[in-house]
Design a protein around this motif. Sequence first.
Motif, PDB file in Angstrom:
ATOM      1  N   ALA A 254      63.241   5.247 -11.938  1.00  0.00           N
ATOM      2  CA  ALA A 254      62.974   4.937 -10.533  1.00  0.00           C
ATOM      3  C   ALA A 254      61.650   5.487 -10.031  1.00  0.00           C
ATOM      4  N   ALA A 255      61.204   6.614 -10.584  1.00  0.00           N
ATOM      5  CA  ALA A 255      60.004   7.264 -10.041  1.00  0.00           C
ATOM      6  C   ALA A 255      58.810   7.205 -10.983  1.00  0.00           C
ATOM      7  N   ILE A 256      58.779   6.232 -11.884  1.00  0.00           N
ATOM      8  CA  ILE A 256      57.578   6.031 -12.697  1.00  0.00           C
ATOM      9  C   ILE A 256      56.400   5.794 -11.754  1.00  0.00           C
ATOM     10  N   PRO A 257      55.328   6.557 -11.882  1.00  0.00           N
ATOM     11  CA  PRO A 257      54.220   6.433 -10.927  1.00  0.00           C
ATOM     12  C   PRO A 257      53.723   4.995 -10.782  1.00  0.00           C
ATOM     13  N   GLY A 258      53.559   4.584  -9.520  1.00  0.00           N
ATOM     14  CA  GLY A 258      53.027   3.269  -9.221  1.00  0.00           C
ATOM     15  C   GLY A 258      54.021   2.136  -9.381  1.00  0.00           C
ATOM     16  N   TRP A 259      55.296   2.465  -9.574  1.00  0.00           N
ATOM     17  CA  TRP A 259      56.258   1.407  -9.849  1.00  0.00           C
ATOM     18  C   TRP A 259      57.058   1.020  -8.619  1.00  0.00           C
ATOM     19  N   ARG A 260      57.913   1.938  -8.099  1.00  0.00           N
ATOM     20  CA  ARG A 260      58.796   1.569  -6.978  1.00  0.00           C
ATOM     21  C   ARG A 260      58.266   1.993  -5.620  1.00  0.00           C
ATOM     22  N   GLY A 261      57.451   3.031  -5.569  1.00  0.00           N
ATOM     23  CA  GLY A 261      56.951   3.483  -4.279  1.00  0.00           C
ATOM     24  C   GLY A 261      56.767   4.975  -4.222  1.00  0.00           C
ATOM     25  N   ALA A 262      56.084   5.432  -3.181  1.00  0.00           N
ATOM     26  CA  ALA A 262      55.695   6.839  -3.068  1.00  0.00           C
ATOM     27  C   ALA A 262      56.870   7.762  -2.788  1.00  0.00           C
ATOM     28  N   ALA A 263      58.019   7.247  -2.356  1.00  0.00           N
ATOM     29  CA  ALA A 263      59.170   8.089  -2.044  1.00  0.00           C
ATOM     30  C   ALA A 263      60.226   8.086  -3.145  1.00  0.00           C
ATOM     31  N   SER A 264      59.952   7.456  -4.262  1.00  0.00           N
ATOM     32  CA  SER A 264      60.963   7.269  -5.296  1.00  0.00           C
ATOM     33  C   SER A 264      61.262   8.561  -6.037  1.00  0.00           C
ATOM     34  N   VAL A 265      62.545   8.730  -6.405  1.00  0.00           N
ATOM     35  CA  VAL A 265      63.029   9.916  -7.113  1.00  0.00           C
ATOM     36  C   VAL A 265      63.839   9.447  -8.319  1.00  0.00           C
ATOM     37  N   ARG A 266      63.722  10.168  -9.435  1.00  0.00           N
ATOM     38  CA  ARG A 266      64.512   9.849 -10.623  1.00  0.00           C
ATOM     39  C   ARG A 266      66.000   9.809 -10.276  1.00  0.00           C
ATOM     40  N   GLY A 267      66.673   8.776 -10.765  1.00  0.00           N
ATOM     41  CA  GLY A 267      68.084   8.604 -10.460  1.00  0.00           C
ATOM     42  C   GLY A 267      68.336   7.909  -9.145  1.00  0.00           C
ATOM     43  N   VAL A 287      68.374  15.854  -4.689  1.00  0.00           N
ATOM     44  CA  VAL A 287      67.380  15.324  -5.618  1.00  0.00           C
ATOM     45  C   VAL A 287      67.767  15.743  -7.026  1.00  0.00           C
ATOM     46  N   THR A 288      67.089  15.169  -8.014  1.00  0.00           N
ATOM     47  CA  THR A 288      67.351  15.528  -9.401  1.00  0.00           C
ATOM     48  C   THR A 288      66.328  16.552  -9.887  1.00  0.00           C
ATOM     49  N   TYR A 289      66.725  17.268 -10.940  1.00  0.00           N
ATOM     50  CA  TYR A 289      65.904  18.327 -11.527  1.00  0.00           C
ATOM     51  C   TYR A 289      65.756  18.033 -13.020  1.00  0.00           C
ATOM     52  N   GLY A 290      64.528  17.648 -13.419  1.00  0.00           N
ATOM     53  CA  GLY A 290      64.363  17.186 -14.784  1.00  0.00           C
ATOM     54  C   GLY A 290      65.228  15.975 -15.067  1.00  0.00           C
ATOM     55  N   GLY A 291      65.512  15.186 -14.031  1.00  0.00           N
ATOM     56  CA  GLY A 291      66.358  14.008 -14.158  1.00  0.00           C
ATOM     57  C   GLY A 291      67.834  14.291 -14.074  1.00  0.00           C
ATOM     58  N   PHE A 292      68.254  15.557 -13.965  1.00  0.00           N
ATOM     59  CA  PHE A 292      69.665  15.916 -13.936  1.00  0.00           C
ATOM     60  C   PHE A 292      70.130  16.217 -12.517  1.00  0.00           C
ATOM     61  N   ASP A 293      71.383  15.868 -12.270  1.00  0.00           N
ATOM     62  CA  ASP A 293      72.023  16.125 -10.983  1.00  0.00           C
ATOM     63  C   ASP A 293      72.003  17.623 -10.676  1.00  0.00           C
ATOM     64  N   TRP A 294      71.792  17.962  -9.413  1.00  0.00           N
ATOM     65  CA  TRP A 294      71.764  19.352  -8.970  1.00  0.00           C
ATOM     66  C   TRP A 294      73.013  20.108  -9.401  1.00  0.00           C
TER      67      TRP A 294
END
Length: 557
Positions: A254-267, A287-294
């Motif tokens: 979801a948060a690949i730079p330049g892909w979905r938008g400036a507010a995007s977060v992994r997961g 938010v996620t941490y290294g892609g993992f749920d808090w």
Amino acid sequence: MTEQQLPVWADPSVSPVGLDAQGISRRRLLRRAGLFGAAFALAPAAPALAVGGGRDRLGGEDPRLAYLVGDHHVHSVYSHDAKYTFSQLAAAGARYGLDWTVFTEHSNVGHAEFGAALEHREIVRARAENPRQLIFQGLEWYIPAAEHATVFAAPGRHEVDLLTRFEQAYDGKLLGYDKGGAADADTARNEAHAVAALKWLARQRRSGYVDDVLVLANHPLRLGIDSPHELRAWRDAASEIMIGMEGAPGAQGAAIPGWRGAASVRGEYENKPSAQSWPGYPANAYVTYGGFDWATATVGGLWDSMLAEGRMFSVTSNSDAHRVVRDTLRNGDWAPGRNFDNTGKLPDPVETGTPQAGSDFWPGQFSRTHVGVTRYGYRSVMAGLRAGRVWVDHGHLLDGLDVRLRRAGDHGRGVTLGGRLRVRRGERLTLDITVTSASRPNPNGVLPELAHVDVVRGAVRGPVADRDAWRAPDTRVVRTEDVTGRKGTYTLRVPLTAGTESFYVRLRGSDGNRHGAGPLGASVDPHGPVAHEPGNGDPWADTWFYSNPVFVDVVRS
């Protein structure tokens, strides 16, 4: 389809699918471990896996295992918001080395009335097209008063009927039992209905109506509406059914730079607390941490608070595949008068030649759940999940991981992930961590390199008085092994000492690219995963693995 009727992986040749670090296929690995072959294919179903030694003796011994790689959260055209056919998804899973997959379609009116029966015919076809892959039919359950969950059953003559009856009687979205906020009048009723649903599933298993059924909570902190007391209530209602949660959600692209938008977060963890959220979660839980749920990434946090009760609660990782990043397919067009509610199925996708919107990876492309089994088959995968013999990774960070804990001086195999070791106070223990490094480029074209392995230890104190507790104050990272540059298969031998109380140990590690003090401070976790800047979360540049715990029961004499 019974386990006796499952196809045998008969081809001994090495293929690009399912290779370990030494270029040996998992088919050969299973043969070597005595877990594969014609005799095995005809063997009876595996019994429930034991957890360590008996209560009347010290130590513990678990069997030899082979690990099968899978994904328990995948959507097809039988979900109203997805895009792909079963054949496309199963073929992708095969391409990326999956041994097992669960298709989990969203519940709604169209699916409840038409979808489950229709999709079963395609499930059967996908099984025939992919004889080396175990393909489960499941459901993404809208938990009353809470988030979503994977529900899936072992193949058999009642698997479709079980899922359909469950969906119609217990789905929070269908029933309008979705509210669970503090100010909602029906919260208590809705939460109770979720507990009743799990108890109903447990009865179907105990009665033999289905051979097995499992439930895993999906993306638990995405909205913050899975409260600690709900997670505990689900586990306690049917601990043999509700076995864990996603440690890392899907939508990792979801948060690949330049892909979905400036507010995007992994997961797609892009939410803020709402009136439905449990108010005790901190602001940084969303938010996620290294892609993992808090809940998983926080050492001493929610997952650890549940493990500190001395009971297994597994974590997994999966794709949650709906729409794959940079894929060029789009949904097909509806015929006049047709829609999802009156068909239960989207039109098949069509090619555009242009990258389409999406946040997900293909099954097995990025997120993987590794399950230790003693046999090859559907019920064996489910038994391994239930026993907690699970580790997960992102980005194909590792080719293999084997964990064994034993009393110092014991010469047996010891116990592994999900197991229990019985020891005396003050005894010396040995934790063997056998790592097989990545041997080939991952699907992003990069050879992953593991930088460190962390040992997390926590005291076991028994059931909590406060069912909404989310901290385990005695859990912390107790050792870090720098493995930078190490290749092939190697074993880290970590000495431990039993104190006066029972405890558990679990593992974590990463490529070392991004880390910092954990959410509960550097004294608890000096170099844990960190949240990325919104819109700048390249998942391939920040990969981690996590393992389930091994429990140590300390006795007085």
